[in-house]
Design a protein around this motif. Sequence first.
Motif, mmCIF file in Angstrom:
data_model
loop_
_atom_site.group_PDB
_atom_site.id
_atom_site.type_symbol
_atom_site.label_atom_id
_atom_site.label_comp_id
_atom_site.label_asym_id
_atom_site.label_seq_id
_atom_site.Cartn_x
_atom_site.Cartn_y
_atom_site.Cartn_z
ATOM 1 N N ALA A 105 0.819 -1.213 0.000
ATOM 2 C CA ALA A 105 0.000 0.000 0.000
ATOM 3 C C ALA A 105 0.852 1.262 0.000
ATOM 4 O O ALA A 105 0.501 2.254 -0.645
ATOM 5 N N ALA A 106 1.977 1.249 0.715
ATOM 6 C CA ALA A 106 2.835 2.439 0.772
ATOM 7 C C ALA A 106 3.406 2.762 -0.599
ATOM 8 O O ALA A 106 3.504 3.938 -0.983
ATOM 9 N N SER A 107 3.782 1.752 -1.356
ATOM 10 C CA SER A 107 4.313 1.981 -2.700
ATOM 11 C C SER A 107 3.231 2.500 -3.635
ATOM 12 O O SER A 107 3.483 3.381 -4.459
ATOM 13 N N ILE A 108 2.028 1.955 -3.515
ATOM 14 C CA ILE A 108 0.916 2.424 -4.351
ATOM 15 C C ILE A 108 0.652 3.900 -4.080
ATOM 16 O O ILE A 108 0.491 4.704 -5.009
ATOM 17 N N ALA A 109 0.624 4.281 -2.806
ATOM 18 C CA ALA A 109 0.352 5.677 -2.451
ATOM 19 C C ALA A 109 1.447 6.595 -2.964
ATOM 20 O O ALA A 109 1.171 7.676 -3.502
ATOM 21 N N LEU A 110 2.700 6.203 -2.812
ATOM 22 C CA LEU A 110 3.816 7.032 -3.275
ATOM 23 C C LEU A 110 3.787 7.206 -4.780
ATOM 24 O O LEU A 110 3.858 8.329 -5.304
ATOM 25 N N LEU A 111 3.653 6.107 -5.503
ATOM 26 C CA LEU A 111 3.747 6.160 -6.961
ATOM 27 C C LEU A 111 2.498 6.727 -7.611
ATOM 28 O O LEU A 111 2.519 7.047 -8.800
ATOM 29 N N ASP A 112 1.422 6.875 -6.853
ATOM 30 C CA ASP A 112 0.224 7.531 -7.378
ATOM 31 C C ASP A 112 0.414 9.044 -7.458
ATOM 32 O O ASP A 112 -0.323 9.724 -8.167
ATOM 33 N N ASP A 113 1.408 9.568 -6.747
ATOM 34 C CA ASP A 113 1.732 10.996 -6.749
ATOM 35 C C ASP A 113 2.929 11.198 -7.667
ATOM 36 O O ASP A 113 4.044 10.790 -7.353
ATOM 37 N N LYS A 114 2.702 11.824 -8.823
ATOM 38 C CA LYS A 114 3.752 11.901 -9.837
ATOM 39 C C LYS A 114 4.966 12.694 -9.370
ATOM 40 O O LYS A 114 6.110 12.328 -9.677
ATOM 41 N N CYS A 115 4.756 13.787 -8.636
ATOM 42 C CA CYS A 115 5.896 14.557 -8.143
ATOM 43 C C CYS A 115 6.658 13.789 -7.069
ATOM 44 O O CYS A 115 7.898 13.793 -7.052
ATOM 45 N N ALA A 116 5.935 13.123 -6.167
ATOM 46 C CA ALA A 116 6.603 12.304 -5.152
ATOM 47 C C ALA A 116 7.382 11.169 -5.803
ATOM 48 O O ALA A 116 8.477 10.802 -5.346
ATOM 49 N N THR A 117 6.835 10.619 -6.891
ATOM 50 C CA THR A 117 7.537 9.569 -7.629
ATOM 51 C C THR A 117 8.862 10.088 -8.169
ATOM 52 O O THR A 117 9.915 9.432 -8.035
ATOM 53 N N TYR A 118 8.850 11.260 -8.792
ATOM 54 C CA TYR A 118 10.081 11.814 -9.357
ATOM 55 C C TYR A 118 11.100 12.120 -8.271
ATOM 56 O O TYR A 118 12.301 11.868 -8.443
ATOM 57 N N ALA A 119 10.638 12.675 -7.151
ATOM 58 C CA ALA A 119 11.561 12.999 -6.061
ATOM 59 C C ALA A 119 12.214 11.727 -5.520
ATOM 60 O O ALA A 119 13.430 11.676 -5.292
ATOM 61 N N TRP A 282 14.470 11.894 -23.055
ATOM 62 C CA TRP A 282 14.768 13.245 -22.598
ATOM 63 C C TRP A 282 16.235 13.552 -22.903
ATOM 64 O O TRP A 282 17.133 12.953 -22.340
ATOM 65 N N ARG A 283 16.427 14.435 -23.890
ATOM 66 C CA ARG A 283 17.768 14.843 -24.302
ATOM 67 C C ARG A 283 18.660 13.629 -24.621
ATOM 68 O O ARG A 283 19.803 13.539 -24.187
ATOM 69 N N GLY A 284 18.071 12.719 -25.378
ATOM 70 C CA GLY A 284 18.823 11.579 -25.878
ATOM 71 C C GLY A 284 18.921 10.387 -24.949
ATOM 72 O O GLY A 284 19.508 9.361 -25.316
ATOM 73 N N GLU A 285 18.329 10.470 -23.751
ATOM 74 C CA GLU A 285 18.376 9.367 -22.798
ATOM 75 C C GLU A 285 16.963 8.995 -22.373
ATOM 76 O O GLU A 285 16.071 9.848 -22.302
ATOM 77 N N LEU A 286 16.768 7.708 -22.061
ATOM 78 C CA LEU A 286 15.479 7.291 -21.526
ATOM 79 C C LEU A 286 15.310 7.835 -20.114
ATOM 80 O O LEU A 286 16.231 7.759 -19.293
ATOM 81 N N ALA A 287 14.136 8.379 -19.829
ATOM 82 C CA ALA A 287 13.833 8.908 -18.508
ATOM 83 C C ALA A 287 12.459 8.432 -18.083
ATOM 84 O O ALA A 287 11.607 8.089 -18.908
ATOM 85 N N LEU A 288 12.253 8.428 -16.785
ATOM 86 C CA LEU A 288 10.983 7.964 -16.233
ATOM 87 C C LEU A 288 9.857 8.940 -16.566
ATOM 88 O O LEU A 288 10.000 10.153 -16.403
ATOM 89 N N LEU A 289 8.744 8.419 -17.044
ATOM 90 C CA LEU A 289 7.539 9.223 -17.240
ATOM 91 C C LEU A 289 6.599 9.022 -16.055
ATOM 92 O O LEU A 289 6.249 9.967 -15.365
ATOM 93 N N GLU A 290 6.183 7.779 -15.802
ATOM 94 C CA GLU A 290 5.385 7.480 -14.614
ATOM 95 C C GLU A 290 5.373 5.979 -14.379
ATOM 96 O O GLU A 290 5.809 5.190 -15.228
ATOM 97 N N VAL A 291 4.877 5.584 -13.220
ATOM 98 C CA VAL A 291 4.792 4.172 -12.848
ATOM 99 C C VAL A 291 3.353 3.851 -12.481
ATOM 100 O O VAL A 291 2.728 4.572 -11.691
ATOM 101 N N ASN A 292 2.826 2.783 -13.049
ATOM 102 C CA ASN A 292 1.491 2.299 -12.708
ATOM 103 C C ASN A 292 1.634 1.041 -11.857
ATOM 104 O O ASN A 292 2.269 0.075 -12.291
ATOM 105 N N THR A 293 1.050 1.055 -10.677
ATOM 106 C CA THR A 293 1.125 -0.122 -9.807
ATOM 107 C C THR A 293 -0.017 -1.082 -10.097
ATOM 108 O O THR A 293 -0.486 -1.796 -9.216
ATOM 109 N N ARG A 294 -0.448 -1.125 -11.324
ATOM 110 C CA ARG A 294 -1.520 -1.983 -11.808
ATOM 111 C C ARG A 294 -1.158 -2.377 -13.234
ATOM 112 O O ARG A 294 -0.289 -1.754 -13.851
#
Length: 374
Positions: A105-119, A282-294
């Motif tokens: 549940a903690a991972s789902i809550a964190l990754l549901d917030d896109k800014c918290a995910t990036y941080a 992003w500028r020639g490198e793969l970067a994270l867009l978002e994570v779906n926990t489903r």
Amino acid sequence: MTLNIWLNRTYATNYWFLQMLRSNPDHRSVRLFATHTDETSPVLQAADVALPEPRLTGDAYVDWALDFCRTHAIDVLLPGTGIAEIAARTADFAALGVTVLASPAASIALLDDKCATYASASRLGLPVPPWRQAQGADELEAAVASLREELEPDETICIKPLSGVGAEGFRVLSDNPLSLDDLLAPPAHRVRLDEVTAALRTAEGADRTVPALMVMPYMASPEISVDCLSDPYGELLAALPRAKDGRRRTFLDDTPRAIDIARQITGAYQLAYLSNTQLRWWRGELALLEVNTRPSGGLFAASLTGVNLPWAAVRLAVDGDAGPLEPTLGASFVTVETLVPLPAAPTPSVPLNVNPAPPATVGLTGDQPLVRGL
């Protein structure tokens, strides 16, 4: 022994998810349950038992789900709606003999917030583009101005809610006035910053709560969506990277970096069973867009690789063994819409339908893959 599997309220393309469970390679007998608040959902037509869902949230929804599992002797629940709240009470489901296919549940809550995910991802050393968080018109103007100082003149800024599904709330900011070409083109997600701030100020003036927004550069295509299967401790067992570039979709066999990032994500957050990591360039490198926990809405396309990921996840949860996982990557495909006939409107208080097993040839209002040679 028949395995009772329940998908609660979910998106239309999970019609094919249910079909993949029914045609599982182990020829295991399954009874598929689906529930939804919308009687026209195609997923209901793919289930053996389709029932309406109440419009509940929070603990009230979880209590209803527990009662549903008890009433229908559910063995496996793959939650969509209420996944965070259900994951927080997996012990209650386990007490009923129900295995819940969900991450912590903690991972789902964190990754549901896109800014918290990036941080969080940034602290782990994972590649992320620059971003800002803003709530309200004044913060948005300041965030856009601040981010522009980090970007090149030809790089574009986009905004989206911190939490959301698909492209809900996503907009690309443009300073250009509407032209005739824009007017005659297909609908786009472009909007002017002053239009957004005006809408926010109007809402604020009416004492409405405005959502926090993520402000970030619009990253280049192709988008790469990595469908992942991992064990309950986050060890990656299979990863199927799909590139989406215009109409064309391709299972990549030459981009190991995408799988490396997905492996870091599932391990760091102990993502269990089915998840999806989305990447862009992003500028020639793969970067994270978002994570779906489903599971992703496009997971059904995994059938083109020779791996039945939905069944592998169920088998892993029930038997502790996902079975053979040897995907064949490289195929390209496009998606088309097909049809699902709907039954007559149900009588109130009567189940939506109890279906015989539908033939695999029945279509849906959604996406279905058509193979294209490379």
